[in-house]
Design an enzyme around this catalytic site. Sequence first.
Site, PDB file in Angstrom:
ATOM      1  N   HIS A  84       0.832  -1.223   0.000  1.00 32.03           N
ATOM      2  CA  HIS A  84       0.000   0.000   0.000  1.00 32.03           C
ATOM      3  C   HIS A  84       0.861   1.266   0.000  1.00 32.03           C
ATOM      4  O   HIS A  84       0.502   2.263   0.630  1.00 32.03           O
ATOM      5  CB  HIS A  84      -0.948   0.039   1.200  1.00 32.03           C
ATOM      6  CG  HIS A  84      -1.970  -1.060   1.207  1.00 32.03           C
ATOM      7  ND1 HIS A  84      -3.226  -0.924   0.695  1.00 32.03           N
ATOM      8  CD2 HIS A  84      -1.908  -2.336   1.670  1.00 32.03           C
ATOM      9  CE1 HIS A  84      -3.912  -2.045   0.844  1.00 32.03           C
ATOM     10  NE2 HIS A  84      -3.128  -2.930   1.435  1.00 32.03           N
ATOM     11  N   ASN A 157     -10.460  -2.612   2.386  1.00 27.84           N
ATOM     12  CA  ASN A 157     -10.149  -2.635   0.956  1.00 27.84           C
ATOM     13  C   ASN A 157     -11.416  -2.400   0.142  1.00 27.84           C
ATOM     14  O   ASN A 157     -12.517  -2.389   0.691  1.00 27.84           O
ATOM     15  CB  ASN A 157      -9.585  -4.011   0.557  1.00 27.84           C
ATOM     16  CG  ASN A 157      -8.104  -4.163   0.905  1.00 27.84           C
ATOM     17  OD1 ASN A 157      -7.399  -3.186   1.163  1.00 27.84           O
ATOM     18  ND2 ASN A 157      -7.632  -5.393   0.900  1.00 27.84           N
ATOM     19  N   HIS A 348      -4.053   1.018  11.911  1.00 27.69           N
ATOM     20  CA  HIS A 348      -3.818  -0.235  12.630  1.00 27.69           C
ATOM     21  C   HIS A 348      -5.167  -0.893  12.942  1.00 27.69           C
ATOM     22  O   HIS A 348      -6.037  -0.244  13.546  1.00 27.69           O
ATOM     23  CB  HIS A 348      -3.056   0.079  13.922  1.00 27.69           C
ATOM     24  CG  HIS A 348      -2.726  -1.119  14.746  1.00 27.69           C
ATOM     25  ND1 HIS A 348      -2.835  -2.415  14.282  1.00 27.69           N
ATOM     26  CD2 HIS A 348      -2.277  -1.222  16.016  1.00 27.69           C
ATOM     27  CE1 HIS A 348      -2.472  -3.253  15.234  1.00 27.69           C
ATOM     28  NE2 HIS A 348      -2.128  -2.561  16.297  1.00 27.69           N
ATOM     29  N   TYR A 371       0.707  -4.157  12.262  1.00 28.66           N
ATOM     30  CA  TYR A 371       0.616  -2.724  11.946  1.00 28.66           C
ATOM     31  C   TYR A 371       1.465  -1.842  12.860  1.00 28.66           C
ATOM     32  O   TYR A 371       2.103  -0.893  12.400  1.00 28.66           O
ATOM     33  CB  TYR A 371      -0.854  -2.288  11.901  1.00 28.66           C
ATOM     34  CG  TYR A 371      -1.544  -2.829  10.654  1.00 28.66           C
ATOM     35  CD1 TYR A 371      -1.809  -2.016   9.575  1.00 28.66           C
ATOM     36  CD2 TYR A 371      -1.884  -4.169  10.546  1.00 28.66           C
ATOM     37  CE1 TYR A 371      -2.406  -2.506   8.429  1.00 28.66           C
ATOM     38  CE2 TYR A 371      -2.486  -4.681   9.402  1.00 28.66           C
ATOM     39  CZ  TYR A 371      -2.740  -3.838   8.343  1.00 28.66           C
ATOM     40  OH  TYR A 371      -3.315  -4.331   7.203  1.00 28.66           O
TER      41      TYR A 371
END
Length: 725
Positions: A84, A157, A348, A371
């Site tokens: 990403h 997503n 996160h 994360y």
Amino acid sequence: MAKRTSARATKNNNRDDSPKVADLQMETEDGTGQLLTSNQGVPVNDDHNSLKAGDRGPSLLEDFLLREKITHFDHERIPERVVHARGSGAHGYFELDRSLAKFTRAAFLQEAGSRTPVFVRFSTVAGSRGSTDLARDVRGFAIKFYTQEGNFDLVGNNMPVFFIQDAIKFPDLIHAVKPEPHNEIPQAASAHDTFWDFISLTPESAHMIMWLMSDRAIPRSLRMIEGFGVHTFRFVNAKGESTFLKWHLKPALGMKSVLWDEAQRISGCDPDFHRRDLWEAIDSGNFPEWEVGVQLIPEADEHKFDFDLLDPTKIVPEELVPVTPIGKLVLDRNPYNFFAEVEQVAFHTGHVVSGIDFTNDPLLQGRLFSYTDTQLIRLGGPNFHEIPINRPISPLHNNQRDGFMRQMINRGVTSYDPNTLAAGNPRQAKIAEGGFASYQERIGAAKIRARSPSFNDHFSQAAMFFHSQTTVEQRHMINALRFELGKCAHQSVRERVLYLLSQIDDGLAAAVAEGLGIKVPKRLDDHLNQNYGANADPKSVQPKKFTGKPIDSPALSIHRMVKPGMQTAKIAILLADGFDEAGVKAISQAVSAAGGLAKIIAPHGGTVAGDKGTEMAVDFSLPTVCSVLFDAVYVAGGEKCVRTIESNPRVQEFIEEAHKHCKAIAADDAAHEFLKSTRVRLSIEAGDPAVIVEAGSPKQVANAFIDAISKYRNWKREELTLTHG
Ligand code: HDE
């Protein structure tokens, strides 16, 4: 529930009184009268010349201004996100429409009408920071909610499922899709051997591959994508009762995608296409908006489905559990500084607030570790929560101290709990005060490395996806697979993927095989078992070919869900000196009235003069734009104008490309003959309703044009142009 408000977090924060995330340490916008200084605040007298021994002499070590400036520059880059990396972001708010108090105690989901400030970051997954926006890829849709009880991150997503079921396979998946390690090729593309090699051995990816090969992977705009939380989460209410949920976001503009041929052209013409689109929309007041919804599943129904709610390769079809709308997400402010906000934002899955909890989805569980771990390196240490974009707007008090780049100046002598020296402060919060308490799930099980047999149906939902698409969409998927596998050099990889596809649908596999010029293998040795780990019993884990009747879920198809309308559609008006003013005026007005953006394109920049002598500003000169950057084309009339543009080869290319991509095309009567000399003739002869010529008065032409653009594309034209995705 006790209601707590702070001066910085109030109900109904509108644009002006909402907490200004990242406002601290912001430079004033108006730099008038500011002196240039060093990082120590020392005003600089000469920023153009380094200190030298004589004007032709060597530079001096003493030059602290030169050293400071160069040193800072040398360290300006931080590691890009391992996935990403390419993204864009914006500020906005979430407004709740209906109270969810029955299901969750989360403060920001209690009162209908309340607003919570958000920061959203969209991204592609595989490419580096500088890669194209139009890669065939999943889009990240990560939302940071700055609630009055702390930050909640929904790190989702634009596709509701994932490639793998267990986090331990994530590094393998990403290594496979990233550029190959020996030559760092290809950038931002899954069309290569290592990706498909991994996929061919990972049958659980079948469903996700259907999504990735569909038009969802090449959106027209980030404002036109859906968002999903992917995993099943839990709500927990004030009584401690839990309800499963899936997050959904549906774009107000509807979903729209481009063709693969178009995506490849856009990547060259404007690699920032999505970034620019988002920025310009917000900048011009066309605020992107999504309906936020949840699928709610009572705890008692956990085992009611023929798939496992914990399996992230499965959706809960909307036909089984409808999506309940709960509010809207609106993006209404661009960042001030890309690095400070979009690059430094740290999401996160573990950033949750009281009332929102996890399930045992093994992919989600792995994410809960990853994360924070990644930010420690990427953002340089444990204090990344103090970077303005990451700070909660609710009060923050704890006994964590020090570390690289600590910003907070803690006072007092206590940095431990329990204490008496600070009268026991900061004290633990009660649940009624927003104190986070984990859902008390009962677990009695052996500690094993294994996968639940309930995760073992890989093909039913893949088949559901494929069969829920229109014929046009299925054709795009087949062509995407032909493209991707055609780029693979290894025959064995292609064959294994074909076999995998044949487990979903024989027709799909055969169509892809035909394009590749190879046969679908009838059987494979035991490759498909490889990902189940050393101790799996091959017989019990062998995935089963889908043979049933696929479920039809219209919600999975972009074309079946199309929302008519042309808000912010970009219309190219091609003209030159001597253009017919009445016609251009009628079209421009009709486009604006329908919410579109008319852009004047001429062979040169500056201004053009109409047939009545009126000067008009040119938005783009022809050499600086391509047809793929627009949603529709109008060719102006006026004898002189038509003569000029018909002799310009770029105009013909522009129109033929729009035609190939099934876009609406309209022309003044005077340009009719010119259009007939291009490939548009095929559509004129076929009576294509999205090619508007000789439709009557300028107003009638405009109406027919608007009608065609509102339907987005005339996909039927693909048969004629053979673009096919
Ligand atoms: Fe991520 N993911 N992910 N992911 N992910 C990251 O975190 C990871 C997964 C998603 O705009 C990283 O800060 C693991 C699913 C988004 O800043 C990293 C696993 C979904 C973003 C990471 C997954 C996502 C990330 C890289 C499998 C959809 C961009 C930089 C267990 C629900 C956030 C960073 C942004 C980013 C790990 C799987 C979405 C390395 C280990 C499933 C939208 O921590």
